[in-house]
Design a protein around this motif. Structure first.
Motif, PDB file in Angstrom:
ATOM      1  N   THR A 181       0.806  -1.425  -0.340  1.00  0.00           N
ATOM      2  CA  THR A 181      -0.096   0.228   0.504  1.00  0.00           C
ATOM      3  C   THR A 181       0.913   1.416  -0.203  1.00  0.00           C
ATOM      4  N   CYS A 182       1.895   1.187   0.011  1.00  0.00           N
ATOM      5  CA  CYS A 182       3.081   2.156  -0.472  1.00  0.00           C
ATOM      6  C   CYS A 182       2.474   3.527  -1.461  1.00  0.00           C
ATOM      7  N   PRO A 183       1.865   4.742  -1.059  1.00  0.00           N
ATOM      8  CA  PRO A 183       0.930   5.487  -1.915  1.00  0.00           C
ATOM      9  C   PRO A 183       2.052   5.581  -2.823  1.00  0.00           C
ATOM     10  N   SER A 184       3.113   5.831  -3.690  1.00  0.00           N
ATOM     11  CA  SER A 184       4.090   5.493  -4.371  1.00  0.00           C
ATOM     12  C   SER A 184       4.220   5.164  -5.672  1.00  0.00           C
ATOM     13  N   SER A 185       3.191   3.791  -5.113  1.00  0.00           N
ATOM     14  CA  SER A 185       3.505   2.949  -6.764  1.00  0.00           C
ATOM     15  C   SER A 185       1.021   3.089  -7.127  1.00  0.00           C
ATOM     16  N   PRO A 186       1.030   3.043  -8.134  1.00  0.00           N
ATOM     17  CA  PRO A 186      -0.133   3.749  -8.967  1.00  0.00           C
ATOM     18  C   PRO A 186      -1.324   2.779  -8.431  1.00  0.00           C
ATOM     19  N   GLY A 187      -1.185   1.571  -8.295  1.00  0.00           N
ATOM     20  CA  GLY A 187      -2.554   0.660  -7.245  1.00  0.00           C
ATOM     21  C   GLY A 187      -2.416   0.224  -6.382  1.00  0.00           C
ATOM     22  N   ALA A 188      -1.918   1.386  -5.939  1.00  0.00           N
ATOM     23  CA  ALA A 188      -1.716   0.957  -4.357  1.00  0.00           C
ATOM     24  C   ALA A 188      -3.081   1.322  -3.458  1.00  0.00           C
ATOM     25  N   PHE A 189      -4.202   2.126  -4.122  1.00  0.00           N
ATOM     26  CA  PHE A 189      -5.232   2.401  -3.275  1.00  0.00           C
ATOM     27  C   PHE A 189      -5.787   1.483  -3.459  1.00  0.00           C
ATOM     28  N   GLY A 190      -5.918   1.240  -5.191  1.00  0.00           N
ATOM     29  CA  GLY A 190      -7.014   0.262  -5.054  1.00  0.00           C
ATOM     30  C   GLY A 190      -6.879  -1.038  -4.088  1.00  0.00           C
ATOM     31  N   ARG A 191      -5.571  -1.513  -4.565  1.00  0.00           N
ATOM     32  CA  ARG A 191      -5.195  -2.875  -3.251  1.00  0.00           C
ATOM     33  C   ARG A 191      -5.318  -2.601  -2.129  1.00  0.00           C
ATOM     34  N   LEU A 192      -5.286  -1.681  -1.419  1.00  0.00           N
ATOM     35  CA  LEU A 192      -6.128  -0.365   0.113  1.00  0.00           C
ATOM     36  C   LEU A 192      -7.556  -1.127   0.051  1.00  0.00           C
ATOM     37  N   VAL A 193      -8.068  -1.028  -1.111  1.00  0.00           N
ATOM     38  CA  VAL A 193      -9.596  -1.057  -1.003  1.00  0.00           C
ATOM     39  C   VAL A 193     -10.153  -2.768  -0.573  1.00  0.00           C
ATOM     40  N   LYS A 194      -9.320  -3.542  -1.308  1.00  0.00           N
ATOM     41  CA  LYS A 194      -9.338  -4.951  -1.535  1.00  0.00           C
ATOM     42  C   LYS A 194      -8.932  -5.331  -0.070  1.00  0.00           C
ATOM     43  N   LEU A 195      -7.761  -4.942   0.401  1.00  0.00           N
ATOM     44  CA  LEU A 195      -8.112  -4.814   2.111  1.00  0.00           C
ATOM     45  C   LEU A 195      -8.453  -4.935   2.481  1.00  0.00           C
ATOM     46  N   ARG A 196      -9.437  -3.374   2.273  1.00  0.00           N
ATOM     47  CA  ARG A 196     -10.656  -3.484   3.493  1.00  0.00           C
ATOM     48  C   ARG A 196     -11.529  -4.658   3.110  1.00  0.00           C
ATOM     49  N   ASN A 197     -11.740  -4.573   2.297  1.00  0.00           N
ATOM     50  CA  ASN A 197     -12.922  -5.737   1.734  1.00  0.00           C
ATOM     51  C   ASN A 197     -12.597  -7.216   2.437  1.00  0.00           C
ATOM     52  N   ALA A 198     -11.201  -7.210   2.123  1.00  0.00           N
ATOM     53  CA  ALA A 198     -11.109  -8.844   3.344  1.00  0.00           C
ATOM     54  C   ALA A 198     -11.411  -8.648   4.292  1.00  0.00           C
ATOM     55  N   GLY A 199     -11.659  -7.481   5.009  1.00  0.00           N
ATOM     56  CA  GLY A 199     -11.815  -7.782   6.373  1.00  0.00           C
ATOM     57  C   GLY A 199      -9.886  -6.785   7.439  1.00  0.00           C
ATOM     58  N   ILE A 200      -9.032  -6.585   6.140  1.00  0.00           N
ATOM     59  CA  ILE A 200      -7.988  -6.591   6.979  1.00  0.00           C
ATOM     60  C   ILE A 200      -7.571  -5.508   7.725  1.00  0.00           C
ATOM     61  N   VAL A 201      -7.868  -4.335   7.190  1.00  0.00           N
ATOM     62  CA  VAL A 201      -8.365  -3.141   7.381  1.00  0.00           C
ATOM     63  C   VAL A 201      -8.749  -3.200   8.617  1.00  0.00           C
ATOM     64  N   SER A 202      -9.655  -3.277   9.021  1.00  0.00           N
ATOM     65  CA  SER A 202     -10.506  -3.667  10.509  1.00  0.00           C
ATOM     66  C   SER A 202      -9.716  -4.262  11.521  1.00  0.00           C
ATOM     67  N   GLN A 203      -9.695  -5.252  11.084  1.00  0.00           N
ATOM     68  CA  GLN A 203      -8.228  -6.223  11.813  1.00  0.00           C
ATOM     69  C   GLN A 203      -6.867  -5.838  12.322  1.00  0.00           C
ATOM     70  N   ILE A 204      -6.663  -4.336  11.410  1.00  0.00           N
ATOM     71  CA  ILE A 204      -5.930  -3.741  11.854  1.00  0.00           C
ATOM     72  C   ILE A 204      -5.597  -2.749  13.390  1.00  0.00           C
ATOM     73  N   LYS A 205      -6.805  -2.276  12.432  1.00  0.00           N
ATOM     74  CA  LYS A 205      -7.542  -1.166  14.021  1.00  0.00           C
ATOM     75  C   LYS A 205      -8.010  -2.026  15.526  1.00  0.00           C
ATOM     76  N   HIS A 206      -8.111  -3.119  15.288  1.00  0.00           N
ATOM     77  CA  HIS A 206      -8.314  -3.873  17.311  1.00  0.00           C
ATOM     78  C   HIS A 206      -6.747  -4.156  17.245  1.00  0.00           C
ATOM     79  N   MET A 207      -6.018  -3.859  16.588  1.00  0.00           N
ATOM     80  CA  MET A 207      -4.775  -3.864  17.108  1.00  0.00           C
ATOM     81  C   MET A 207      -3.517  -3.131  17.622  1.00  0.00           C
TER      82      MET A 207
END
Length: 670
Positions: A616-642
Motif C-alpha cells: 500500500t505504499c502511496p508511491s505505487s499507482p495501484g496502491a489505493f485499489g489494493r487498499l480497498v481490496k484489503l479493506r473489503n477482506a477485513g484486513i484494515v478492520s483487523q489492524i484497527k483492533h490491534m
C-alpha cells in the motif's frame, strides 16, 4: 606336546570341551573361555560366531535345574555344580560387558531368566556371580526395561536393594539407572522409599554401592523438580549434604559421579546449588578429573558440558578457571581415545556457544587448527563433535565480519564431510558451514570453487529430512546479503521446480528453510525479485499454497517475509502478491491473513503487517485499489483492533500503514 596344548586353547577346541560330560573338563573350559574374552572384543566376537554363548547358556540352565533336583531330594549340592554355575555366569557376564553384540547373544540364548534364578541360590558365591553378570548386562540399552509399576517387581527390587551382598544391592541400583525414565516411574520409586535406601547406601555402603547409588539417584531426579525438592527438603535426612561431601572423596570415580548427580539436580531445579562456591568446586573438580587416564577422564568432559551448557554464568566461571587452556592442553597430547577426543571437543563447543570472550580465547590459543584436524578422524563421533565445536566458534560476528573462517583450512574439510557415510556427521557439517558461509566479506567464492554450493543443492534432495533442511539452511545463509551474480548462480543450480517442490516438502522443517531461502534470494535489488516468476511463477504459487495451509507459525513467518520482499518490487510484483494473498476471495473470513494478524506469534504479525505496508505504499499507482481490496477482506478492520498490540515492531509498522491510509484520505479529499 606343545602344539597339542595350544590346540586345546583354540576356540573350536574349547567349544567341544564345553560339551564334555566330565564336570571338571567342562569347568576348566568355562574358565578358559572367560579368561580369553575378558576385555577382548575380537575374541568375544570370534566365540559368539562359533556359538559359544548358547553353549554356555545351556550349561547354566542344566546346572540350575540340577540344583533344583538336589534341593527337591534334600541333598547337598555338589561343589562342581556350584563352581560351574559361578563360571558360566562369569563367562556370560564377560560376553556382555561393554559389548552390545555380546548382550544380544546372551539375551537370544535365553540366559537372562536363569541368571535371575541364581539370585535365590543358597550359595553366596553363586548369588554374587549371577548379580555381577546381570549388572554387566544391565549396562546395555538392549535389555528390556524393568516394569516398576508391577507390585511384585517393586517388591523384588526392594529385596535386591536391601541385600547385604553388595553386588545384589548394586544390581538393584543398576536396574533403576537402566529403566527409570518417566515421571511416573520416578514417583513410584520415591513413594516406595527407594530414595531413603539409596541415601543410606551412599553414606554407609561400600565403594561399589556408592557408585551405583549415585547413578540411580541421578536417574530418579532427572527432569523431576518435584522429587528434587522433596529430596532437598526435610523428607530425607541430610538432603544434599551426603552428595556434596562426596566431592571430596579420595576416589576419582566417586567425585565424578557426585558431580554428575549434583549437575542433574541443578539442571532440574536451577534455584538449588546457587552458591558460587559449589559451582566453582564442580568446575574445578571436573577439570582436574580430565587428567585421569581411565574411564573417569573420558567421561569428565561430558559431565563438564552438561554443567555449563547454555549457562553464561558458569561459562564465565569456567573461563576464569582456565577451562579452555586445559581442554586445549589435552587436545595437544594427541593419540586420544575416541570417547575422550569427542568429549573434549564437545566441552569446547559448549564453552564457545555463548560468550565472545570464550571464542576469543579459543582463537588466540590456535585451538582451531586442532579442531579442523579432528574433521578427518576415523571416528564418526569425533568428526561430529569437531563440526559442533566449529559451529559454536563460528557464531562470532566479529570474526565472521573479518572473513576469519572463510578459508581452505576450514571450508574444504567441511565440504568433504557433506558426503560422509554418517548422517550425523553430514548434519553437523552442514550446521557448521551454515555459520561459515554467512561471511560478510566478498570471499564466498572460495566455497563455490571447492564445490560446496553444488553439493548443498544435491543434499537438498537427500532422502533424510534433517539433511535436506540443514542443506537449505546453509544455502539460505550463503545467499544472505550476497550480490546478484552469486544469487543467480545458486538459483540456476536449484531451479524453480526444485525450490517449489521443497517449499511443499512433507516435512515442516524443510518447508520453513525452503521459504527462508527464497526470502533471502529475493531480498535486495529488483532483479532478485524476478526469480519468483521463473517457470510461470512456480515458486510464488507454491508459497501461496503453503500459506493457505501453514502447519506452524514459522512457515507463515518465512512465507510472509518472502512475499513482503516481492511486494517491495514494481506494480506487477505487488499485484502478483495480492493474487496469492487473496485468490478469488468471496468470503472475507476465508483469508489466512486475518489468522496471521490474530496470531500469538509476534513475528508472524510483524511479517504480515510489513507485507501490507509494501503493498500500500502511496508511491505505487495501484496502491489505493489494493487498499480497498484489503479493506473489503477485513484486513484494515483487523489492524484497527490491534491498537494495543504488545509488540513494539508491530506498533511501529502499523503507524507507517496508517500514515499511508491518511495520505490517501488527504489526497482524495483535496
Amino acid at each position: 606336546m606343545p602344539s597339542a596344548t595350544v590346540n586345546n586353547h583354540r576356540p573350536s577346541e574349547l567349544l567341544s570341551r564345553l560339551a564334555s560330560a566330565e564336570p571338571e573338563v567342562k569347568l576348566r573350559a568355562l574358565r578358559e573361555v572367560k579368561n580369553q574374552i575378558i576385555g577382548n572384543r575380537t575374541k568375544k566376537l570370534s566365540f559368539i560366531k562359533l556359538g559359544a554363548v548358547p553353549a554356555v547358556a545351556g550349561i547354566l540352565a542344566d546346572s540350575a535345574d540340577d540344583v533344583i533336583d538336589y534341593n527337591n531330594n534334600n541333598c547337598n549340592v555338589n561343589n562342581n555344580i556350584n563352581n560351574i554355575l559361578v563360571q558360566s555366569a562369569a563367562a556370560l557376564g564377560s560376553f556382555a560387558c561393554g559389548f552390545d553384540a555380546g548382550v544380544q547373544a546372551v539375551l537370544d540364548a535365553g540366559a537372562f531368566p536363569n541368571l535371575l534364578r541364581l539370585l535365590s541360590n543358597s550359595n553366596q558365591k553363586v548369588v554374587d556371580a549371577g548379580a555381577r553378570a546381570l549388572r554387566m548386562i544391565y549396562q546395555s540399552k538392549l535389555v528390556p526395561k524393568y516394569d516398576f509399576l508391577q507390585q511384585k517387581n517393586m517388591e523384588f527390587l526392594i529385596s535386591l536393594l536391601n541385600s547385604e551382598n553388595e553386588n545384589v544391592s548394586g544390581l538393584g541400583a543398576s536396574i533403576i539407572t537402566h529403566s527409570c525414565e518417566t515421571s511416573l516411574e520416578q514417583k513410584v520409586l520415591f513413594d516406595a522409599g527407594i530414595l531413603r535406601r539409596l541415601n543410606s547406601l551412599l553414606e554407609g555402603g561400600s565403594l561399589s554401592q556408592r557408585y551405583s547409588s549415585l547413578e540411580s539417584l541421578a536417574s530418579i531426579f532427572k527432569n523431576n523438580s518435584e522429587l528434587v525438592s522433596k529430596f532437598a527438603g526435610a523428607e530425607i535426612e541430610r538432603p544434599l549434604g551426603s552428595i556434596i561431601d562426596l566431592l571430596k572423596d579420595r576416589y576419582p570415580r566417586t567425585r565424578l559421579l557426585a558431580c554428575m548427580c549434583l549437575i542433574v539436580i541443578r539442571n532440574t531445579s536451577p534455584h538449588l546449588l546457587q552458591d558460587i562456591g559449589v559451582k566453582s568446586k564442580l568446575i574445578h573438580i571436573l577439570l582436574e578429573l580430565l587428567d585421569d587416564p581411565g574411564q573417569v577422564g573420558d567421561e569428565a568432559s561430558f559431565a563438564f558440558s552438561s554443567l555449563i551448557a547454555q549457562k553464561e554464568d558458569l561459562q564465565k566461571l569456567a573461563l576464569e578457571a582456565n577451562a579452555i587452556d586445559k581442554l586445549h592442553h589435552h587436545l595437544q597430547k594427541g593419540s586420544l581415545r575416541p570417547r575422550r577426543y569427542e568429549g573434549i571437543l564437545l566441552a569446547l563447543a559448549d564453552m564457545c556457544s555463548k560468550l565472545e570472550s570464550c571464542r576469543s580465547k579459543f582463537l588466540s590459543l590456535q585451538v582451531l587448527n586442532l579442531v579442523t584436524d579432528a574433521l578427518t578422524d576415523d571416528s564418526a563421533d569425533v568428526r561430529t563433535a569437531a563440526c559442533i565445536c566449529l559451529k559454536s566458534v563460528t557464531r562470532s560476528i566479529k570474526n565472521l565480519s573479518a572473513g576469519y573462517f572463510m578459508n581452505e583450512m576450514v571450508v574444504v574439510p567441511l565440504v568433504q564431510l557433506f558426503l560422509d557415510p554418517s548422517t550425523s556427521v553430514q548434519v553437523a557439517a552442514l550446521g557448521a558451514i551454515s555459520n561459515v558461509v554467512v561471511d560478510f566479506t566478498t570471499h564466498k567464492c572460495i566455497f563455490v570453487q571447492c564445490g560446496g554450493m553444488k553439493q548443498l543443492v544435491q543434499l537438498a534432495t537427500s532422502m533424510e529430512s534433517a539433511v535436506r533442511s540443514n542443506a537449505l539452511w546453509a544455502l539460505k545463509n550463503f545467499v544472505f546479503l550476497a550480490d546478484n551474480r552469486l544469487k543467480e548462480g545458486v538459483f540456476s543450480e536449484l531451479t524453480a521446480s526444485l525450490l517449489s517442490s521443497l517449499i511443499c516438502d512433507p516435512e515442516p522443517s524443510v518447508q520453513e528453510q525452503a521459504l527462508a531461502l527464497v526470502r533471502n534470494l529475493v531480498d535486495g535489488c529488483m532483479n532478485s525479485v524476478e526469480f519468483m516468476f521463473a517457470e510461470d511463477g512456480l515458486i510464488l504459487g507454491a508459497i501461496g499454497r503453503q500459506l493457505q495451509n501453514a502447519s506452524k507459525a514459522e512457515i507463515g513467518i518465512q512465507g510472509m517475509y518472502a512475499l513482503c520482499n516481492v511486494a517491495s518490487g514494481n506494480e506487477f510484483h505487488k499485484e502478483a502478491v495480492m493474487h496469492q494473498l487473496f485468490p478469488q476471495m468471496v468470503d472475507k473470513n476465508e483469508s489466512f491473513m486475518i489468522n496471521f494478524l490474530q496470531s500469538n506469534d509476534s513475528q508472524l504479525r510483524t511479517a504480515t503487517v510489513w507485507t501490507i505496508v509494501n503493498l500500500t505504499c502511496p508511491s505505487s499507482p495501484g496502491a489505493f485499489g489494493r487498499l480497498v481490496k484489503l479493506r473489503n477482506a477485513g484486513i484494515v478492520s483487523q489492524i484497527k483492533h490491534m491498537v494495543n498490540d504488545p509488540c513494539v515492531d508491530v506498533k511501529v509498522i502499523k503507524f507507517i500503514f496508517w500514515s499511508f491510509v491518511f495520505s490517501f484520505f488527504f489526497h482524495f479529499s483535496g
